[in-house]
Design a protein around this motif. Structure first.
Motif, mmCIF file in Angstrom:
data_model
loop_
_atom_site.group_PDB
_atom_site.id
_atom_site.type_symbol
_atom_site.label_atom_id
_atom_site.label_comp_id
_atom_site.label_asym_id
_atom_site.label_seq_id
_atom_site.Cartn_x
_atom_site.Cartn_y
_atom_site.Cartn_z
ATOM 1 N N ALA A 1 -5.153 -13.115 -11.633
ATOM 2 C CA ALA A 1 -5.899 -11.806 -11.844
ATOM 3 C C ALA A 1 -5.793 -10.745 -10.873
ATOM 4 C CB ALA A 1 -7.401 -12.275 -11.475
ATOM 5 N N GLU A 61 -2.560 -8.989 -12.475
ATOM 6 C CA GLU A 61 -2.929 -7.830 -13.586
ATOM 7 C C GLU A 61 -3.538 -6.720 -12.943
ATOM 8 O OE1 GLU A 61 -5.500 -10.767 -15.777
ATOM 9 O OE2 GLU A 61 -3.869 -11.039 -17.146
ATOM 10 N N THR A 84 -13.107 -8.369 -15.495
ATOM 11 C CA THR A 84 -11.961 -8.430 -16.328
ATOM 12 C C THR A 84 -12.182 -7.218 -17.400
ATOM 13 O OG1 THR A 84 -11.523 -10.693 -16.223
ATOM 14 C CG2 THR A 84 -10.635 -9.515 -17.986
#
Length: 391
Positions: free
Chosen positions: A128, A131, A89
């Protein structure tokens, strides 16, 4: 001692909610960052640095943003976190910072590393990935590869729509998708998805840079369709949102430039007849003289027939369909049989050149009319024609 990171996040939200200036936000970050360093809380430092990275990116302080990212990654390596989702991330956030700074090749390499980590760590259905697809699509936008951006955002949207509690992210994805469709030439799809983004942001009562982006992209769609007054009004709304949320940064300046163009176009719109005259006088006349000298004096040139612009009635509404800068060239049957097909081929090639860039020399504030004129039928009313067929 471990910092209360929830207290940091809550305080940061309060700072943003009250519309704090840069002079207030940055000391807040530095206070918490220093405290985390003094207490040796590397995990808290990573969280704070990630928040700083995003803030500096949004306020166009790109080198600071990149620096925070590199520092966060270094701390995570010290903590042996290189093969974890938090590391992926943070890596994604640094890729975003590099993309915003215009370092596209470095950004693409980081995105590639994030994809490799995600393949090991998360399911393809994990949010995730939504994104990641969203952010890679922004890189494709920077590279001008809009069909690929649309594909990435379609993948992101399908994940968003089946993930509970992601209303805001879904609205952001609709915004990015609409913007990419707009630049890919799908104005109808862009308007549909931008309207959906606006509906969702309004329902959530969200007014931030993402909502502003949706409004600014809708303004651009209106601008391309010739609704210059509507575009200018939307740009004003977007500018106010951006300034209220993050101040007058580079993004605000870009939107302001577009607002100025829309405002000028609304105040001084070029009619279809003006464009037709400009096209003939600056392009068509030379083409006839150079390529058809023996027939030049035998060709009647003008703009007449179907189309509201022929009667001086074109406006912001009529310019969203069957609108273009073309002119007609009328020939006798004998002359048409001799040169009609070749003349029309030369005209069509010239038409493509003009609607792509040529008209900007005299109407720099207008949008690319190719998006309106092309594939809409307006050009079929112009070009080489038989006098007999016209009457």
């Amino acid at each position: 001692m471990i910092l209360n990171i929830d207290e940091f996040i809550t305080g940061l939200d309060a700072v943003f909610d009250k519309g704090a200036s840069r002079e207030e936000v940055e000391p807040y970050f530095e206070k918490w960052r220093k405290q985390a360093e003094e207490e040796g809380d590397k995990a808290a430092s990573v969280t704070i640095l990630n928040e700083m990275m995003g803030y500096f990116r949004e306020t166009s302080q790109y080198e600071k943003s990149i620096g925070c990212g590199e520092e966060a990654l270094a701390l995570m390596k010290e903590m042996d976190m290189e093969n974890t989702l938090p590391y992926a991330t943070t890596l994604l956030n640094t890729a975003n910072a590099l993309r915003a700074a215009g370092k596209l090749e470095e950004s693409a390499n980081r995105y590639g590393r994030v994809f490799a980590l995600f393949e090991q760590l998360v399911s393809p259905e994990d949010f995730a990935y939504a994104e990641l697809y969203n952010n890679v699509a922004l890189l494709y936008q920077e590279l001008g590869r809009f069909p690929q951006a649309v594909q990435c955002l379609g993948n992101a949207l399908s994940i968003c729509l089946r993930t509970v509690g992601k209303e805001f992210q879904t609205a952001v994805t609709y915004t990015n998708l609409g913007t990419s469709e707009l630049h890919a030439g799908d104005i109808t799809g862009a308007v549909r998805d931008l309207q959906e983004a606006e509906r969702r942001f309004t329902a959530m009562e969200v007014k931030d840079s993402h909502h502003a982006a949706a409004i600014a992209s809708m303004a651009e769609a209106k601008y391309l369709l010739g609704n210059y007054q509507g575009a200018a009004a939307d740009y004003v709304t977007a500018l106010a949102m951006i300034e209220d949320y993050i101040g007058k940064n580079e993004g605000w300046n870009r939107v302001y430039e577009k607002y100025q163009a829309a405002k000028q176009a609304a105040e001084h719109p070029a009619s279809g007849m003006e464009l037709a005259k400009d096209f003939y006088e600056n392009y068509g006349a030379a083409m006839l003289h150079e390529k058809f000298p023996d027939y030049e004096v035998k060709i009647a040139v003008g703009k007449a027939g179907a189309g509201s612009e022929c009667f001086g009635y074109d406006d912001g509404l009529s310019r969203d369909h069957d609108f273009g800068p073309g002119f007609c060239m009328w020939l006798t049957d004998e002359d048409f049989d001799a040169i009609g097909e070749r003349l029309d081929q030369e005209y069509q090639a010239l038409y493509q050149e003009y609607i792509t860039e040529g008209y900007r020399k005299h109407y720099p504030y207008l949008p690319n009319v190719a998006s309106i004129a092309q594939a809409k039928g307006a050009e079929n009313r112009t070009g080489a024609r038989r006098i007999h067929d016209f009457y």
